[in-house]
Design a protein around this motif. Structure first.
Motif, PDB file in Angstrom:
ATOM      1  N   LEU A   1      13.807  13.521 -11.819  1.00 37.01           N
ATOM      2  CA  LEU A   1      13.576  13.753 -10.391  1.00 37.01           C
ATOM      3  C   LEU A   1      12.583  14.878 -10.160  1.00 37.01           C
ATOM      4  O   LEU A   1      11.731  14.804  -9.263  1.00 37.01           O
ATOM      5  CB  LEU A   1      14.902  14.059  -9.691  1.00 37.01           C
ATOM      6  CG  LEU A   1      15.889  12.906  -9.578  1.00 37.01           C
ATOM      7  CD1 LEU A   1      17.211  13.394  -9.032  1.00 37.01           C
ATOM      8  CD2 LEU A   1      15.322  11.798  -8.728  1.00 37.01           C
ATOM      9  N   HIS A   2      12.675  15.938 -10.977  1.00 38.81           N
ATOM     10  CA  HIS A   2      11.729  17.054 -10.859  1.00 38.81           C
ATOM     11  C   HIS A   2      10.300  16.583 -11.145  1.00 38.81           C
ATOM     12  O   HIS A   2       9.362  16.939 -10.427  1.00 38.81           O
ATOM     13  CB  HIS A   2      12.127  18.178 -11.820  1.00 38.81           C
ATOM     14  CG  HIS A   2      11.179  19.314 -11.826  1.00 38.81           C
ATOM     15  ND1 HIS A   2      11.109  20.227 -10.784  1.00 38.81           N
ATOM     16  CD2 HIS A   2      10.238  19.708 -12.734  1.00 38.81           C
ATOM     17  CE1 HIS A   2      10.174  21.115 -11.065  1.00 38.81           C
ATOM     18  NE2 HIS A   2       9.633  20.823 -12.237  1.00 38.81           N
ATOM     19  N   GLN A   3      10.131  15.773 -12.185  1.00 40.50           N
ATOM     20  CA  GLN A   3       8.803  15.258 -12.519  1.00 40.50           C
ATOM     21  C   GLN A   3       8.274  14.327 -11.434  1.00 40.50           C
ATOM     22  O   GLN A   3       7.081  14.348 -11.113  1.00 40.50           O
ATOM     23  CB  GLN A   3       8.838  14.535 -13.867  1.00 40.50           C
ATOM     24  CG  GLN A   3       9.052  15.445 -15.044  1.00 40.50           C
ATOM     25  CD  GLN A   3       7.907  16.420 -15.212  1.00 40.50           C
ATOM     26  OE1 GLN A   3       6.742  16.081 -15.046  1.00 40.50           O
ATOM     27  NE2 GLN A   3       8.248  17.664 -15.511  1.00 40.50           N
ATOM     28  N   MET A   4       9.151  13.531 -10.854  1.00 35.32           N
ATOM     29  CA  MET A   4       8.722  12.632  -9.778  1.00 35.32           C
ATOM     30  C   MET A   4       8.273  13.427  -8.556  1.00 35.32           C
ATOM     31  O   MET A   4       7.257  13.110  -7.935  1.00 35.32           O
ATOM     32  CB  MET A   4       9.856  11.677  -9.403  1.00 35.32           C
ATOM     33  CG  MET A   4      10.137  10.634 -10.461  1.00 35.32           C
ATOM     34  SD  MET A   4      11.662   9.696 -10.251  1.00 35.32           S
ATOM     35  CE  MET A   4      11.621   9.231  -8.568  1.00 35.32           C
ATOM     36  N   ARG A   5       9.031  14.488  -8.241  1.00 37.51           N
ATOM     37  CA  ARG A   5       8.665  15.308  -7.084  1.00 37.51           C
ATOM     38  C   ARG A   5       7.353  16.055  -7.330  1.00 37.51           C
ATOM     39  O   ARG A   5       6.501  16.149  -6.444  1.00 37.51           O
ATOM     40  CB  ARG A   5       9.782  16.297  -6.759  1.00 37.51           C
ATOM     41  CG  ARG A   5       9.599  16.929  -5.400  1.00 37.51           C
ATOM     42  CD  ARG A   5      10.777  17.760  -5.003  1.00 37.51           C
ATOM     43  NE  ARG A   5      12.029  17.038  -4.914  1.00 37.51           N
ATOM     44  CZ  ARG A   5      12.387  16.247  -3.911  1.00 37.51           C
ATOM     45  NH1 ARG A   5      11.568  16.096  -2.894  1.00 37.51           N
ATOM     46  NH2 ARG A   5      13.547  15.637  -3.890  1.00 37.51           N
ATOM     47  N   SER A   6       7.157  16.570  -8.536  1.00 39.14           N
ATOM     48  CA  SER A   6       5.901  17.279  -8.817  1.00 39.14           C
ATOM     49  C   SER A   6       4.716  16.314  -8.835  1.00 39.14           C
ATOM     50  O   SER A   6       3.623  16.671  -8.406  1.00 39.14           O
ATOM     51  CB  SER A   6       5.990  18.046 -10.131  1.00 39.14           C
ATOM     52  OG  SER A   6       6.065  17.167 -11.226  1.00 39.14           O
ATOM     53  N   GLY A   7       4.933  15.087  -9.295  1.00 42.12           N
ATOM     54  CA  GLY A   7       3.870  14.081  -9.238  1.00 42.12           C
ATOM     55  C   GLY A   7       3.507  13.719  -7.810  1.00 42.12           C
ATOM     56  O   GLY A   7       2.332  13.530  -7.478  1.00 42.12           O
ATOM     57  N   THR A   8       4.517  13.643  -6.957  1.00 40.73           N
ATOM     58  CA  THR A   8       4.267  13.365  -5.540  1.00 40.73           C
ATOM     59  C   THR A   8       3.468  14.493  -4.911  1.00 40.73           C
ATOM     60  O   THR A   8       2.562  14.248  -4.108  1.00 40.73           O
ATOM     61  CB  THR A   8       5.602  13.186  -4.796  1.00 40.73           C
ATOM     62  OG1 THR A   8       6.325  12.132  -5.420  1.00 40.73           O
ATOM     63  CG2 THR A   8       5.373  12.837  -3.343  1.00 40.73           C
ATOM     64  N   ARG A   9       3.790  15.745  -5.279  1.00 43.95           N
ATOM     65  CA  ARG A   9       3.040  16.894  -4.753  1.00 43.95           C
ATOM     66  C   ARG A   9       1.576  16.846  -5.177  1.00 43.95           C
ATOM     67  O   ARG A   9       0.677  17.159  -4.404  1.00 43.95           O
ATOM     68  CB  ARG A   9       3.670  18.198  -5.260  1.00 43.95           C
ATOM     69  CG  ARG A   9       4.590  18.807  -4.277  1.00 43.95           C
ATOM     70  CD  ARG A   9       5.039  20.188  -4.710  1.00 43.95           C
ATOM     71  NE  ARG A   9       6.436  20.287  -4.371  1.00 43.95           N
ATOM     72  CZ  ARG A   9       7.436  20.339  -5.231  1.00 43.95           C
ATOM     73  NH1 ARG A   9       7.187  20.380  -6.511  1.00 43.95           N
ATOM     74  NH2 ARG A   9       8.667  20.382  -4.817  1.00 43.95           N
ATOM     75  N   GLU A  10       1.346  16.498  -6.423  1.00 44.17           N
ATOM     76  CA  GLU A  10      -0.025  16.470  -6.931  1.00 44.17           C
ATOM     77  C   GLU A  10      -0.851  15.368  -6.284  1.00 44.17           C
ATOM     78  O   GLU A  10      -2.045  15.542  -6.053  1.00 44.17           O
ATOM     79  CB  GLU A  10      -0.018  16.283  -8.456  1.00 44.17           C
ATOM     80  CG  GLU A  10       0.506  17.460  -9.219  1.00 44.17           C
ATOM     81  CD  GLU A  10      -0.338  18.707  -9.042  1.00 44.17           C
ATOM     82  OE1 GLU A  10      -1.581  18.582  -9.006  1.00 44.17           O
ATOM     83  OE2 GLU A  10       0.246  19.793  -8.919  1.00 44.17           O
ATOM     84  N   LEU A  11      -0.234  14.249  -5.993  1.00 45.23           N
ATOM     85  CA  LEU A  11      -0.968  13.116  -5.428  1.00 45.23           C
ATOM     86  C   LEU A  11      -1.085  13.166  -3.911  1.00 45.23           C
ATOM     87  O   LEU A  11      -1.844  12.401  -3.325  1.00 45.23           O
ATOM     88  CB  LEU A  11      -0.297  11.806  -5.835  1.00 45.23           C
ATOM     89  CG  LEU A  11      -0.331  11.483  -7.326  1.00 45.23           C
ATOM     90  CD1 LEU A  11       0.494  10.245  -7.620  1.00 45.23           C
ATOM     91  CD2 LEU A  11      -1.760  11.296  -7.802  1.00 45.23           C
ATOM     92  N   ALA A  12      -0.334  14.049  -3.276  1.00 45.28           N
ATOM     93  CA  ALA A  12      -0.336  14.121  -1.814  1.00 45.28           C
ATOM     94  C   ALA A  12      -1.633  14.747  -1.304  1.00 45.28           C
ATOM     95  O   ALA A  12      -2.286  15.535  -1.987  1.00 45.28           O
ATOM     96  CB  ALA A  12       0.858  14.927  -1.332  1.00 45.28           C
ATOM     97  N   ALA A  13      -1.974  14.398  -0.089  1.00 49.40           N
ATOM     98  CA  ALA A  13      -3.154  14.973   0.551  1.00 49.40           C
ATOM     99  C   ALA A  13      -2.888  16.437   0.895  1.00 49.40           C
ATOM    100  O   ALA A  13      -1.749  16.894   0.906  1.00 49.40           O
ATOM    101  CB  ALA A  13      -3.489  14.183   1.819  1.00 49.40           C
ATOM    102  N   GLU A  14      -3.955  17.185   1.168  1.00 47.22           N
ATOM    103  CA  GLU A  14      -3.829  18.625   1.430  1.00 47.22           C
ATOM    104  C   GLU A  14      -2.974  18.938   2.652  1.00 47.22           C
ATOM    105  O   GLU A  14      -2.269  19.936   2.674  1.00 47.22           O
ATOM    106  CB  GLU A  14      -5.222  19.247   1.618  1.00 47.22           C
ATOM    107  CG  GLU A  14      -6.029  19.311   0.345  1.00 47.22           C
ATOM    108  CD  GLU A  14      -5.359  20.158  -0.724  1.00 47.22           C
ATOM    109  OE1 GLU A  14      -4.771  21.208  -0.401  1.00 47.22           O
ATOM    110  OE2 GLU A  14      -5.411  19.761  -1.898  1.00 47.22           O
ATOM    111  N   ASP A  15      -3.010  18.087   3.662  1.00 48.46           N
ATOM    112  CA  ASP A  15      -2.239  18.352   4.875  1.00 48.46           C
ATOM    113  C   ASP A  15      -0.907  17.600   4.898  1.00 48.46           C
ATOM    114  O   ASP A  15      -0.245  17.516   5.923  1.00 48.46           O
ATOM    115  CB  ASP A  15      -3.065  17.988   6.112  1.00 48.46           C
ATOM    116  CG  ASP A  15      -3.483  16.519   6.110  1.00 48.46           C
ATOM    117  OD1 ASP A  15      -3.382  15.873   5.046  1.00 48.46           O
ATOM    118  OD2 ASP A  15      -3.897  16.030   7.169  1.00 48.46           O
ATOM    119  N   SER A  16      -0.485  17.083   3.762  1.00 48.58           N
ATOM    120  CA  SER A  16       0.745  16.298   3.687  1.00 48.58           C
ATOM    121  C   SER A  16       1.988  17.193   3.690  1.00 48.58           C
ATOM    122  O   SER A  16       1.948  18.356   3.283  1.00 48.58           O
ATOM    123  CB  SER A  16       0.743  15.458   2.409  1.00 48.58           C
ATOM    124  OG  SER A  16       1.959  14.798   2.260  1.00 48.58           O
TER     125      SER A  16
END
Length: 151
Positions: free
Chosen positions: A60-75
């Motif tokens: 879950l931690h890796q999934m959340r960090s991957g989501t953070r990296e792929l998210a747009a700057e204003d996300s």
């Protein structure tokens, strides 16, 4: 869509960690007399469930960090304000899933640490030079000699 209270069964609901402390676990260990010390079985089960919890929490931690990296700057996902609370929530979710043995990791570990459920007779039959009990022998099947009738 209307709520029908007659179809609601509150006994199956899981609310959080508090119910885990006051009840028996969701998946109780079978009472098998296979010659294994009950203390060893309890420690092995606890360690296996904790490892499954760690595994799920790390995923879950890796999934959340991957989501953070792929998210747009204003996300919303880039915001680090509640990151510690989300990590704690992920760990609680991981504990709940591991307590239910949802992923099966603990079961695989226990299959390696503990003898099979059949006990010593099953293990002795698998040793070379030992005859297998009649219950483990496959029954012959009636298969025709020619599998392809056109030949």
């Amino acid at each position: 869509m209307n709520f029908d209270p007659s179809k609601f069964d509150g006994s199956t609901m899981r609310i959080g960690v508090a119910d885990k402390l006051s009840e028996t676990p969701a998946v109780a260990a079978p009472a098998v007399d296979d010659g294994v010390d009950p203390k060893y079985r309890a420690k092995a089960t606890e360690a296996a469930v904790k490892f499954e919890s760690f595994f799920i929490g790390h995923m879950l931690h890796q999934m959340r960090s991957g989501t953070r990296e792929l998210a747009a700057e204003d996300s919303v996902f880039k915001d680090k304000i509640n990151e510690d609370m989300l990590d704690m929530a992920d760990n609680l979710v991981a504990d709940q899933l591991a307590g239910q043995r949802a992923f099966g990791v603990a079961d695989c570990i226990l299959r390696q640490l503990l003898p099979p459920a059949g006990g010593p007779s099953t293990m002795q039959a698998s040793l070379p030079g030992r005859a297998a009990p009649a219950s483990n022998i496959a029954q012959p099947q009636n298969i025709s000699a020619t599998l392809n009738p056109a030949q």
